[in-house]
Design a protein around this motif. Structure first.
Motif, PDB file in Angstrom:
ATOM      1  N   ASN A   1      42.484  33.897  44.632  1.00  0.00           N
ATOM      2  CA  ASN A   1      41.854  35.092  45.203  1.00  0.00           C
ATOM      3  C   ASN A   1      41.906  36.268  44.241  1.00  0.00           C
ATOM      4  O   ASN A   1      40.967  37.059  44.170  1.00  0.00           O
TER       5      ASN A   1
ATOM      6  N   LYS B   1      38.651  38.225  42.757  1.00  0.00           N
ATOM      7  CA  LYS B   1      38.512  39.678  42.925  1.00  0.00           C
ATOM      8  C   LYS B   1      38.358  40.422  41.602  1.00  0.00           C
ATOM      9  O   LYS B   1      37.567  41.342  41.483  1.00  0.00           O
ATOM     10  N   TYR B   2      39.111  40.001  40.572  1.00  0.00           N
ATOM     11  CA  TYR B   2      39.166  40.767  39.339  1.00  0.00           C
ATOM     12  C   TYR B   2      38.484  40.111  38.140  1.00  0.00           C
ATOM     13  O   TYR B   2      38.565  40.634  37.033  1.00  0.00           O
TER      14      TYR B   2
END
Length: 74
Positions: A16, A20-21
């Motif tokens: 995750n 996200k990044y």
């Protein structure tokens, strides 16, 4: 190798974080995570497909018709 529930949660958290990044220039681009099912008696494999900036983006995940199906993780 059996994975504990705690280890599975840690793996999901890492995936995750990548999702996200991965747009950040200092983090590899995330393309997906798959579980490759193995025959009985062998461990399944977790494949995390990423690509570092400046690298060729060909063949992120290759498989042959005889490979077991890949299961996309949510």
């Amino acid at each position: 190798m059996d994975v504990t529930e705690e280890e599975e949660e840690e793996i999901k958290a890492e995936i995750n974080m990548l999702k996200k990044y991965s747009h950040h220039r200092n983090i590899a681009t995330y393309y997906g995570a798959f579980v490759k099912k193995s025959p009985p008696g062998h461990d399944d494999q977790l494949w995390v497909c990423t690509c570092a900036a400046g690298r060729r983006r060909t063949a992120l995940c290759r498989r042959t018709p005889s490979d077991p199906p890949l299961t996309l993780l949510p």
